[in-house]
Design an enzyme around this catalytic site. Structure first.
Site, PDB file in Angstrom:
ATOM      1  N   HIS A 268       0.780  -1.229  -0.067  1.00 54.55           N
ATOM      2  CA  HIS A 268       0.035   0.000  -0.106  1.00 54.55           C
ATOM      3  C   HIS A 268       0.760   1.237  -0.086  1.00 54.55           C
ATOM      4  CE1 HIS A 268      -3.293   2.536   0.540  1.00 54.55           C
ATOM      5  NE2 HIS A 268      -3.611   2.162   1.894  1.00 54.55           N
ATOM      6  N   HIS A 307      -2.160  -1.986  -9.570  1.00 53.69           N
ATOM      7  CA  HIS A 307      -3.447  -1.555  -8.905  1.00 53.69           C
ATOM      8  C   HIS A 307      -4.667  -2.112  -8.770  1.00 53.69           C
ATOM      9  CE1 HIS A 307      -5.865   1.544  -6.925  1.00 53.69           C
ATOM     10  NE2 HIS A 307      -4.632   2.216  -6.529  1.00 53.69           N
ATOM     11  N   ASP A 363       2.784   5.442  -6.361  1.00 59.68           N
ATOM     12  CA  ASP A 363       4.158   5.637  -5.990  1.00 59.68           C
ATOM     13  C   ASP A 363       5.371   5.157  -6.812  1.00 59.68           C
ATOM     14  OD1 ASP A 363       2.023   3.425  -3.677  1.00 59.68           O
ATOM     15  OD2 ASP A 363       3.005   5.361  -2.949  1.00 59.68           O
TER      16      ASP A 363
HETATM   17  C1  SDX Z   1      -1.337   2.150  -3.547  1.00 61.69           C
HETATM   18  O1  SDX Z   1      -6.168   0.927  -3.197  1.00 61.69           O
HETATM   19  C2  SDX Z   1      -5.735   2.133  -3.454  1.00 61.69           C
HETATM   20  O2  SDX Z   1      -6.300   3.056  -3.979  1.00 61.69           O
HETATM   21  C3  SDX Z   1      -4.435   2.318  -3.026  1.00 61.69           C
HETATM   22  C4  SDX Z   1      -3.481   3.534  -3.427  1.00 61.69           C
HETATM   23  C5  SDX Z   1      -3.901   4.559  -2.722  1.00 61.69           C
HETATM   24  O3  SDX Z   1      -3.997   5.789  -3.305  1.00 61.69           O
HETATM   25  O4  SDX Z   1      -4.690   4.347  -1.371  1.00 61.69           O
HETATM   26  O5  SDX Z   1      -3.747   3.844  -4.970  1.00 61.69           O
HETATM   27  C6  SDX Z   1      -1.956   3.554  -3.077  1.00 61.69           C
HETATM   28  O6  SDX Z   1      -1.302   1.413  -2.360  1.00 61.69           O
HETATM   29  C7  SDX Z   1      -0.994   1.850  -4.504  1.00 61.69           C
HETATM   30  C8  SDX Z   1      -0.518   0.516  -4.852  1.00 61.69           C
HETATM   31  C9  SDX Z   1       1.232   0.343  -4.255  1.00 61.69           C
HETATM   32  N1  SDX Z   1       1.767  -0.897  -4.319  1.00 61.69           N
HETATM   33  C10 SDX Z   1       2.447  -1.406  -5.046  1.00 61.69           C
HETATM   34  O7  SDX Z   1       2.990  -0.798  -5.979  1.00 61.69           O
HETATM   35  C11 SDX Z   1       2.996  -2.788  -4.751  1.00 61.69           C
HETATM   36  C12 SDX Z   1       3.009  -3.747  -6.089  1.00 61.69           C
HETATM   37  N2  SDX Z   1       1.690  -3.671  -6.455  1.00 61.69           N
HETATM   38  C13 SDX Z   1       1.102  -5.072  -6.295  1.00 61.69           C
HETATM   39  O8  SDX Z   1       1.251  -5.791  -5.056  1.00 61.69           O
HETATM   40  C14 SDX Z   1      -0.264  -5.071  -6.543  1.00 61.69           C
HETATM   41  O9  SDX Z   1      -0.357  -4.493  -7.821  1.00 61.69           O
HETATM   42  C15 SDX Z   1      -1.378  -4.349  -5.843  1.00 61.69           C
HETATM   43  C16 SDX Z   1      -1.259  -4.946  -4.478  1.00 61.69           C
HETATM   44  C17 SDX Z   1      -1.302  -2.979  -5.979  1.00 61.69           C
HETATM   45  C18 SDX Z   1      -2.752  -4.850  -6.344  1.00 61.69           C
HETATM   46  O10 SDX Z   1      -2.687  -6.090  -6.216  1.00 61.69           O
HETATM   47  P1  SDX Z   1      -4.164  -6.806  -6.667  1.00 61.69           P
HETATM   48  O11 SDX Z   1      -5.108  -6.147  -7.091  1.00 61.69           O
HETATM   49  O12 SDX Z   1      -4.549  -7.875  -5.471  1.00 61.69           O
HETATM   50  O13 SDX Z   1      -3.440  -7.836  -7.908  1.00 61.69           O
HETATM   51  P2  SDX Z   1      -3.239  -9.123  -7.778  1.00 61.69           P
HETATM   52  O14 SDX Z   1      -2.309  -9.564  -6.392  1.00 61.69           O
HETATM   53  O15 SDX Z   1      -4.626 -10.224  -7.783  1.00 61.69           O
HETATM   54  O16 SDX Z   1      -2.341  -9.429  -9.112  1.00 61.69           O
HETATM   55  C19 SDX Z   1      -2.997  -9.865 -10.337  1.00 61.69           C
HETATM   56  C20 SDX Z   1      -1.824 -10.440 -11.277  1.00 61.69           C
HETATM   57  C21 SDX Z   1      -1.047 -11.359 -10.371  1.00 61.69           C
HETATM   58  O17 SDX Z   1      -0.577 -12.346 -11.344  1.00 61.69           O
HETATM   59  P3  SDX Z   1      -1.264 -13.621 -11.692  1.00 61.69           P
HETATM   60  O18 SDX Z   1      -1.616 -14.380 -10.496  1.00 61.69           O
HETATM   61  O19 SDX Z   1      -2.664 -13.269 -12.487  1.00 61.69           O
HETATM   62  O20 SDX Z   1      -0.250 -14.567 -12.574  1.00 61.69           O
HETATM   63  O21 SDX Z   1      -0.738  -9.485 -11.465  1.00 61.69           O
HETATM   64  C22 SDX Z   1       0.315  -9.619 -10.881  1.00 61.69           C
HETATM   65  C23 SDX Z   1      -0.017 -10.726  -9.850  1.00 61.69           C
HETATM   66  O22 SDX Z   1       1.146 -11.329  -9.377  1.00 61.69           O
HETATM   67  N3  SDX Z   1       0.674  -8.430 -10.537  1.00 61.69           N
HETATM   68  C24 SDX Z   1       2.168  -8.111 -10.334  1.00 61.69           C
HETATM   69  C25 SDX Z   1       2.178  -6.721  -9.820  1.00 61.69           C
HETATM   70  N4  SDX Z   1       0.887  -6.620  -9.423  1.00 61.69           N
HETATM   71  C26 SDX Z   1       0.041  -7.500  -9.659  1.00 61.69           C
HETATM   72  N5  SDX Z   1       3.302  -8.666 -11.098  1.00 61.69           N
HETATM   73  C27 SDX Z   1       4.343  -8.062 -10.948  1.00 61.69           C
HETATM   74  N6  SDX Z   1       4.444  -6.758 -10.384  1.00 61.69           N
HETATM   75  C28 SDX Z   1       3.406  -6.032  -9.899  1.00 61.69           C
HETATM   76  N7  SDX Z   1       3.461  -4.946  -9.212  1.00 61.69           N
END
Ligand code: SDX
Length: 432
Positions: A268, A307, A363
């Site tokens: 997050h 996201h 971020d």
């Molecule tokens: C913020 O919610 C908000 O609004 C948050 C925020 C706010 O203003 O409050 O916008 C702020 O928290 C932004 C997000 C910051 N976090 C990161 O940058 C961390 C990296 N991102 C991921 O961990 C992820 O994208 C999330 C946590 C942000 C979202 O996760 P989800 O929606 O649960 O997505 P998922 O885990 O279901 O992933 C879907 C697929 C998966 O692959 P498969 O299982 O389908 O093979 O996408 C892949 C994931 O492995 N994936 C990524 C990835 N994010 C998702 N693969 C590589 N790198 C990534 N960053």
């Protein structure tokens, strides 16, 4: 004539049910009527990370993840970033309308004159280790504020709501500044009421022997816009934590401490810190392809990418990218910028990221700016928390005024052991 209902047929019994549709949702509790036997509890919905569950009705922030749209109280983020300032946006989020001149002046005056904290807060912060993480200090100290303002428990008193919102908006930057000075081994800098909200924060961070800190206008403006961009984001993890805790009616400091704790996580708000660590770890542009391959294998997440809601470019990331250039005019270009730009370019062409609709989020670039103005990575999420305090308070107030609000208490799908008898120690099975 189409009916605003959902017809559901339970093939276990052949029975059909009509569920009312409201705002394109069904009430999960309407599922409870679906039973096999009369004595059954009834059906529930299962949504472990609330990926498709509306927890509340809200008028604060609107996001269209498909189109990359973000609006605070109906105003597009791009317009607010260009034409407004953070305190005006905070007023908008919390009160629902842009302030007129006297409302704005009184809001700014009140917040400016609540920036001091009790001297015992300073002593409390002195107790942290020299290298304590500032988010841990912010989390603990905001929670501790509840012990200095016991009246804050009277959360349905509108005067209390007004006062505590101003206190939290005013004191969060002060505690943030103190936490930075603590880890730097520098004396705390007290608030300067003649500076803007962003300028005063910079002063509490960076003032040294000069009699009066004068913020660089480009950096002051960049911080103010970054605060606008981070101010709210509907039911994100930390706003959801704020609402969840607030639903049991503690004081707002305790609820805000829970929200700060949620924001601290690297998935997050903690992602901005993790992005810089990732870019430094990559080290050079030629190492990017191997890094991306490892991310695609699932060895780690590309921090600052992806996201839960945005399946298009995060509109905030686009604005932050522009701000970065303004800041680098003053500070000199951050050497990690080229790695970030090339990482984005390669990822946005790679089928793994394209198919999963993974784009840079808020971020991805913000940390480059923070680092360029001299902040350690451990302070990045603290700046996110300062800004998001406005959104958390807007969500808190809306929850208190929502007649549908009850204490949050989800159900579960129990898959554990059935009823069984206690076994004496002597008769328990041997460890394998
Ligand atoms: C913020 O919610 C908000 O609004 C948050 C925020 C706010 O203003 O409050 O916008 C702020 O928290 C932004 C997000 C910051 N976090 C990161 O940058 C961390 C990296 N991102 C991921 O961990 C992820 O994208 C999330 C946590 C942000 C979202 O996760 P989800 O929606 O649960 O997505 P998922 O885990 O279901 O992933 C879907 C697929 C998966 O692959 P498969 O299982 O389908 O093979 O996408 C892949 C994931 O492995 N994936 C990524 C990835 N994010 C998702 N693969 C590589 N790198 C990534 N960053």
């Amino acid at each position: 004539m189409s009916k605003n209902t959902l017809s559901v047929k339970d093939n276990r019994t052949g029975k059909t049910y009509e569920l009312a549709i409201d705002n394109d949702t069904i009430k999960a509790t309407d599922l409870r009527q679906i039973k096999v036997k009369d004595e059954d509890f009834g059906m529930m919905s299962y949504d472990p990370a609330f990926g498709n569950t509306a927890s509340c009705k809200s008028k604060v922030t609107f996001i269209d993840g498909e189109k990359g749209i973000l609006r605070y109280r109906g105003y597009p983020i791009e317009e607010l970033a260009k034409k407004s300032n953070f305190l005006e946006v905070a007023y908008l989020l919390i009160h629902g309308e842009l302030p007129n001149k006297s409302e704005y002046d009184s809001w700014v005056h009140d917040i400016t004159h609540h920036t001091y904290v009790h001297e015992n807060i300073r002593k409390l912060m002195d107790g942290f280790r020299y290298d304590a993480h500032p988010m841990g200090m912010l989390l603990a100290t905001v929670g501790a504020l509840s012990t200095f303002y016991p009246d804050a428990k009277d959360i349905f008193d509108t005067d209390v709501q007004k006062l505590e919102i101003r206190r939290l908006m005013a004191k969060t930057p002060t505690i943030a500044g103190f936490s930075y000075r603590h880890i730097m081994g520098l004396p705390y800098v007290y608030p300067d009421n003649e500076l803007s909200y962003a300028g005063n924060f910079l002063s509490m961070m960076f003032k040294m022997t000069e009699t009066k800190y004068e913020p660089n206008p480009a950096i002051e403006k960049a911080i103010d816009v970054l605060f606008i961009l981070h101010a709210d984001h509907e039911q994100n993890c930390s706003a959801s934590a704020m609402r969840n805790v607030a639903s049991s009616h503690p004081d707002p400091y305790s609820a805000a401490a829970a929200a700060i704790a949620a924001l601290y996580g690297p998935l997050h708000g903690g992602a901005n810190e993790a992005v810089l660590e990732m870019l430094a770890d990559i080290g050079s542009i030629d190492k990017i392809p191997q890094y991306i391959e490892r991310a695609k294998k699932g060895e780690f997440r590309l921090m600052g990418f992806g996201h839960r809601v945005y399946k298009a470019y995060d509109p905030r990331a686009a604005i932050i990218k522009d701000i970065a250039h303004d800041v680098f005019e003053v500070t000199g270009k951050n050497p990690l910028l080229d790695i970030a730009l090339e990482l984005e370019r390669i990822a946005l062409e790679d089928d793994y990221f394209v198919r999963r609709r993974l784009y840079p989020n808020v971020d991805f670039y913000s940390g480059l700016i923070y680092q360029s103005i001299g902040l350690p990575t451990s302070m990045f999420t603290v700046l996110f928390a300062i800004a998001r305090m406005a959104g958390w308070l807007a969500q808190w107030l809306e929850l208190l005024n929502d007649p549908e609000t009850r204490i949050a208490r989800p159900r579960q799908v129990y898959l554990g052991e059935d009823n069984r008898k206690y076994v004496a120690m002597s008769r328990r099975r041997k460890k394998k």
